[in-house]
Design an enzyme around this catalytic site. Structure first.
Site, PDB file in Angstrom:
ATOM      1  N   MET A 152       0.963  -1.289  -0.035  1.00 14.87           N
ATOM      2  CA  MET A 152      -0.019  -0.005   0.056  1.00 14.87           C
ATOM      3  C   MET A 152       0.839   1.298   0.002  1.00 14.87           C
ATOM      4  O   MET A 152       1.755   1.515   1.069  1.00 14.87           O
ATOM      5  CB  MET A 152      -0.792  -0.206   1.365  1.00 14.87           C
ATOM      6  CG  MET A 152      -1.679  -1.292   1.514  1.00 14.87           C
ATOM      7  SD  MET A 152      -2.400  -1.593   3.133  1.00 14.87           S
ATOM      8  CE  MET A 152      -3.373   0.033   3.331  1.00 14.87           C
ATOM      9  N   GLY A 154       1.564   4.624   4.407  1.00 15.62           N
ATOM     10  CA  GLY A 154       2.436   3.456   3.862  1.00 15.62           C
ATOM     11  C   GLY A 154       2.641   2.243   4.327  1.00 15.62           C
ATOM     12  O   GLY A 154       2.902   2.186   5.576  1.00 15.62           O
ATOM     13  N   SER A 155       2.181   1.152   3.773  1.00 12.80           N
ATOM     14  CA  SER A 155       2.049  -0.229   4.692  1.00 12.80           C
ATOM     15  C   SER A 155       2.181  -1.066   3.638  1.00 12.80           C
ATOM     16  O   SER A 155       2.233  -1.081   2.523  1.00 12.80           O
ATOM     17  CB  SER A 155       1.305   0.175   5.812  1.00 12.80           C
ATOM     18  OG  SER A 155       0.047   0.361   5.206  1.00 12.80           O
ATOM     19  N   ARG A 156       1.779  -2.591   4.384  1.00 12.31           N
ATOM     20  CA  ARG A 156       1.530  -3.650   3.468  1.00 12.31           C
ATOM     21  C   ARG A 156       0.661  -4.526   4.330  1.00 12.31           C
ATOM     22  O   ARG A 156       0.572  -4.610   5.608  1.00 12.31           O
ATOM     23  CB  ARG A 156       3.125  -4.537   3.442  1.00 12.31           C
ATOM     24  CG  ARG A 156       2.981  -5.580   3.043  1.00 12.31           C
ATOM     25  CD  ARG A 156       4.520  -5.986   2.840  1.00 12.31           C
ATOM     26  NE  ARG A 156       4.824  -7.550   2.626  1.00 12.31           N
ATOM     27  CZ  ARG A 156       5.495  -8.012   2.080  1.00 12.31           C
ATOM     28  NH1 ARG A 156       6.651  -7.319   1.704  1.00 12.31           N
ATOM     29  NH2 ARG A 156       5.816  -9.488   2.082  1.00 12.31           N
TER      30      ARG A 156
END
Length: 219
Positions: A100, A188-190
């Protein structure tokens, strides 16, 4: 489109910073350096609108189905591979990872309906979200959903280099409903999904997916 509740504080703080910075720039730069003031004002407005857009919840028609595993997040599929899970399953699983970016919608949703049987927070590093070790080394929250007559899947919210806060709404013992909000990750990530081996995959590497809409796999 609406704004997510997790964005209220951030948006208010951003609005105050923009207002103070704008008034300060106006006091020191106008009228002699009006063009510099306008440039600063433009940048401030763009940054503010970006922060507001980060917390957006777009109107969507969700996908549903007892046999469908729906994407829990917006982003790009960066991993589809077999792996060994040492945290919960203690065996082989199929890992699907969605990266993301800060420009994506950051709401996380339940990919299936079922009973929440596990919810564990792990402290960790802040490696960039596409780093292979971010799944095991970064700050993360793991949730396992038991889908009756189908099996269990694990959804992992992973902090990235910019993400410093994982919001998680899951509670062990409660029933998760497909596409309801699981949580939110800021900036911002996953999100990883660990599925049973042999499940039918419906997406490809580097494919862009939408949370609550794109079907990742079927039982």
């Amino acid at each position: 489109m609406t704004i997510h509740k997790e964005g209220t504080t951030s948006i208010v703080i951003a609005a105050i910073i923009v207002a103070v910075a704008s008034l300060t720039a106006n006091y020191f730069l106008m009228p002699a350096f009006g063009y510099i003031y306008l440039a600063i004002l433009f940048i401030l407005i763009v940054l503010f609108l970006f922060i507001v857009s980060f917390f957006r919840i777009p109107n969507r028609h969700f996908s549903e189905g007892e046999n469908k595993i729906i994407a829990p997040a917006d982003g790009k599929v960066v991993v589809i591979e077999e792996m060994v899970d040492d945290e919960y399953f203690k065996g082989k699983r199929l890992q699907m990872s969605i990266f993301m970016s800060p420009a994506n919608v950051h709401v996380n949703r339940y990919p299936v309906s079922g009973k929440i049987v596990y919810n564990q927070y792990h402290k960790g590093k802040y490696l960039v979200a596409w780093h292979p070790k971010s799944s095991t080394d970064n700050e993360r929250q793991s949730i396992v959903i038991d889908k009756k007559s189908k099996g269990e899947i694990l959804v992992k919210q992973i902090a990235g280099a910019l993400a410093k806060r994982i919001c998680n709404y899951a509670k062990v013992g409660e029933e998760a409903k497909q596409n309801d909000e699981l949580g939110f990750i800021k900036f911002g990530s996953r999100v990883d999904v660990l599925l049973p081996i042999g499940i039918e995959i419906k997406v490809q590497l580097n494919q862009k997916v939408q949370g609550g809409v794109t079907v990742l796999a079927t039982w």
